[in-house]
Enzyme design. Structure first.
Site, mmCIF file in Angstrom:
data_model
loop_
_atom_site.group_PDB
_atom_site.id
_atom_site.type_symbol
_atom_site.label_atom_id
_atom_site.label_comp_id
_atom_site.label_asym_id
_atom_site.label_seq_id
_atom_site.Cartn_x
_atom_site.Cartn_y
_atom_site.Cartn_z
ATOM 1 C CB SER A 1 -98.815 7.615 -28.124
ATOM 2 O OG SER A 1 -98.890 7.770 -26.722
ATOM 3 C CG HIS B 1 -94.814 5.775 -25.701
ATOM 4 N ND1 HIS B 1 -94.018 6.901 -25.879
ATOM 5 C CD2 HIS B 1 -96.099 6.215 -25.782
ATOM 6 C CE1 HIS B 1 -94.790 7.959 -26.075
ATOM 7 N NE2 HIS B 1 -96.052 7.577 -26.015
#
Length: 336
Positions: A145, A196
Site C-alpha cells: 500500500s 502510507h
C-alpha cells in the site's frame, strides 16, 4: 500493528480472480500483470514467515536485516489485504504503464518499492528521536500500500484535474491521497500511517523533486555503460486487442483506459517522450507515414523524368492522378 495471517479465508483471492477475468488478461499491461503475479505468488508461497518479512527500524537497522526492504512490500497479512492492494495496483498500473511504457514503469515500481521502505525507516527513526518513544522503532509494516500511495501521486500528476468521491465527499484528485491517508488510519487504526505517508513523499519526490531526474540520469548511465542504447519499449492498446506493439504509439490515436471503456468515453492519452524511442517500422510501409509515402512517390516520379530533386515540395507537386499515370507509363515502357 501486525496481525496473524488468516489462512482459512479465500474470499480475497476469489474477488481478485474475478477482477482480473472481468478486465481480461490481454487488457492488463505486462509489467502490471507481472507485479500482480509476484504479489499473489508470495502470498501463497511466502519467502519467509510474515514476522520475518515486515519492516521496522529495529529489525532492518538495529539488526541489519536489510533484506526486509525487498521483501516487505510484496507480502501481505491476509487475502483481503492482498485483494485491496492488488485491485488498486490494477487500476493505477493500467493507466501509468500506458503512459510511461513498460520498461520505465517496471523501473518506477522497483525504485518506489525500495525507496518507500527507506523513507519509512527515516520517518520512524525521526519520530523515535522527537518523541523519545522507542515504540516507533518497533512498529513493523508489511504490504504494497505504501508503494500504491506513491503511484497515486504520480498518476494524479500525469492525469491532472478531475475529482473523486471519498466517503460521499467530492475531493479533487490532487488532494485525494491526503484525505485517504487520514481516513484509512481513522477507519482502520491497524494500518501503517507512516508507511502510507512514506509512499506519498516518494511520489512527491518523483513529481516535484529530484527523483525523476536522478532516475533518468542513472538509466542513461546504465544504457551507455551496457552499450545497448537508450531505446524504450512502449505498450499501447487498441480497444480490447491487448498489448505488445513494439513501436511508439501515434500521439493522435484514440486510446481507451479500462474505466473509460466502461463508461463509453474516449480520451487522448499523452505519452512521456523524455527517453528516446525507436523509429516506427510498419511491415508494409517501411516506417513511412502517408505524407512521407506521397513525397517518396513524387521523388521517384521526378527521378524517372531526369528532374533533379532539391529541398521540400509545395503545392506545385504533381497530383496523385499524375503520379499514378506516370507509374503506369513507366510500367508499359518496361514491358516494351
Amino acid at each position: 500493528m501486525m496481525r496473524n495471517r488468516q489462512r482459512g479465508s479465500n474470499l480475497g483471492l476469489l474477488l481478485l480472480a474475478c477482477q482480473v477475468f472481468q478486465l481480461g488478461i490481454d487488457n492488463i499491461p505486462p509489467v502490471t500483470l507481472a507485479a500482480l503475479g509476484l504479489n499473489v505468488y508470495l502470498f501463497l508461497f511466502p519467502a519467509k514467515p510474515l514476522l520475518q518479512t515486515c519492516l521496522s527500524v529495529q529489525e532492518a537497522y538495529w539488526h541489519r536485516d536489510w533484506s526486509r526492504l525487498l521483501l516487505s512490500p510484496f507480502h501481505h497479512v491476509d487475502d483481503m489485504h492482498l485483494y485491496f492492494n492488488m485491485a488498486s495496483l490494477l487500476w493505477k498500473g493500467i493507466q501509468l504503464e500506458r503512459k510511461l511504457g513498460g520498461a520505465w514503469f517496471a523501473y518506477l515500481l522497483s525504485v518506489f518499492s525500495l525507496l518507500t521502505g527507506l523513507v519509512y525507516l527515516l520517518l520512524e527513526t525521526g519520530l523515535t528521536h522527537m518523541t523519545e518513544d522507542s515504540s516507533y522503532s518497533l512498529q513493523c509494516a508489511v504490504g504494497f500500500s505504501g508503494v500504491l500511495f506513491g503511484l497515486k501521486v504520480v498518476n494524479n500528476h500525469y492525469h491532472p484535474g478531475g475529482a473523486t468521491y471519498i466517503m460521499g465527499l467530492l475531493i479533487a484528485n490532487r488532494y485525494a491521497c491526503w484525505v485517504e491517508l487520514v481516513l484509512i488510519h481513522i477507519m482502520n487504526p491497524g494500518t501503517s500511517f507512516v508507511g502510507h505517508l512514506a509512499g506519498i513523499l516518494v511520489g512527491l519526490l518523483y513529481t516535484n523533486g529530484p527523483l525523476k531526474t536522478l532516475m533518468k540520469t542513472f538509466a542513461g548511465f546504465m544504457a551507455s555503460d551496457g552499450h545497448y542504447g537508450r531505446q524504450q519499449t512502449y505498450f499501447n492498446s487498441s480497444g480490447y486487442s491487448g498489448y505488445g506493439m513494439p513501436y511508439p504509439p501515434n500521439p493522435h490515436y484514440e486510446q481507451q483506459s479500462f474505466i473509460h471503456r466502461q463508461y463509453g468515453a474516449h480520451y487522448r492519452e499523452p505519452y512521456d517522450t523524455a527517453m528516446p524511442s525507436a523509429p516506427s517500422q510498419h511491415p508494409y510501409t517501411a516506417g513511412l507515414s502517408e505524407e512521407e509515402q506521397y513525397a517518396a512517390a513524387v521523388r521517384a516520379s521526378l527521378n524517372d523524368r531526369g528532374i533533379p530533386i532539391h529541398g521540400t515540395y509545395t503545392q506545385s507537386n504533381p497530383t496523385p492522378e499524375e503520379i499514378r499515370w506516370r507509374r503506369l507509363h513507366r510500367f508499359r515502357q518496361l514491358n516494351n
